[in-house]
Design an enzyme around this catalytic site. Structure first.
Site: not given
Ligand code: SAH
Length: 213
Positions: A33, A59-62
């Protein structure tokens, strides 16, 4: 910071939060990531948080990436053709591309798309097509899609996206303004009927119209 152990810890967190699709977890543990972030932030890449990627976007949260992917894959239908709205950093795109046959991804901010293209090339992922356009209109030239995943939240489900769902296709999308819900829309067979399921409260950047250079 980017070690296997750090990534393993993130995966344990995802499992604790209820992510159970093993294929999704496997792809997430093996996808770096940190390359999707600017260097100054890359040491935070394996925290379970959304992180800035410039241009007011994140960037979206995992957890969210894992959850949306799991919902998309678990909805029942075949998932060979998938459209993503909001490429952003390209991280979700990379996860999807390793789990489905072909990915189309639309982004309205050109510099973000350019960076994403470079990173996806670096990872050697070749089953992805990117387009600089307003994803609220989907990708009409290449529709229909078995799955559509949106990383940006409209106030209401865009009708244009529903029209691009193949029979039994599914749309996974955050919907709402102040309060947003992750929403699953399933096309019933080849009918014009859609089943809608509200899943959980989420916080996404808004789906905006038009494009920027
Ligand atoms: N999955 C991405 C999320 C990025 S944030 C990641 O993890 O990096 C959501 C993205 O949607 C932003 O890059 C934003 O520019 C984009 N977006 C917002 N409205 C859009 C639209 N109408 N068409 C295409 N992209 C859009």
């Amino acid at each position: 910071m980017t070690s296997k152990r750090t990534r393993d810890r993130l995966i344990e967190r995802l499992i604790d939060q209820g992510v159970s699709n093993q294929a999704v977890l496997d792809v997430m543990v093996n996808t770096p990531r940190h390359i999707f972030l600017d260097e100054a932030l890359s040491h935070r890449a394996y925290e379970d948080t959304a992180l800035p990627i410039g241009h007011g976007q994140t960037l979206s949260q995992p957890y969210i990436v894992a959850r949306m992917t799991e919902v998309l894959l678990g909805a029942g239908g075949e998932m060979s053709r998938v459209l993503e709205v909001g490429t952003g950093s390209g991280y979700q795109t990379a996860i999807l591309a390793q789990l489905v046959k072909q990915v189309w991804s639309v982004e309205r901010i050109k510099p973000l798309q350019d960076k994403a293209r470079e990173r996806l090339r670096l990872l050697g992922l070749r089953n992805i097509q990117l387009k600089h356009a307003d994803g609220g209109f989907g990708w009409p030239e290449d529709a229909l899609f078995n799955g559509i995943l949106s990383a940006a939240a409209p106030r209401e489900i865009p009708k244009g996206l529903l029209k691009q769902l193949a029979p039994d296709g599914v749309l996974v999308i955050p919907v709402g303004a102040d309060t947003q819900y992750l929403t699953l829309v399933m096309r019933v067979g080849d009918s014009e009927e859609f089943k809608i399921q509200k899943l959980e409260p989420v916080k996404f950047v808004p789906l905006l119209s038009g494009v920027t250079r």
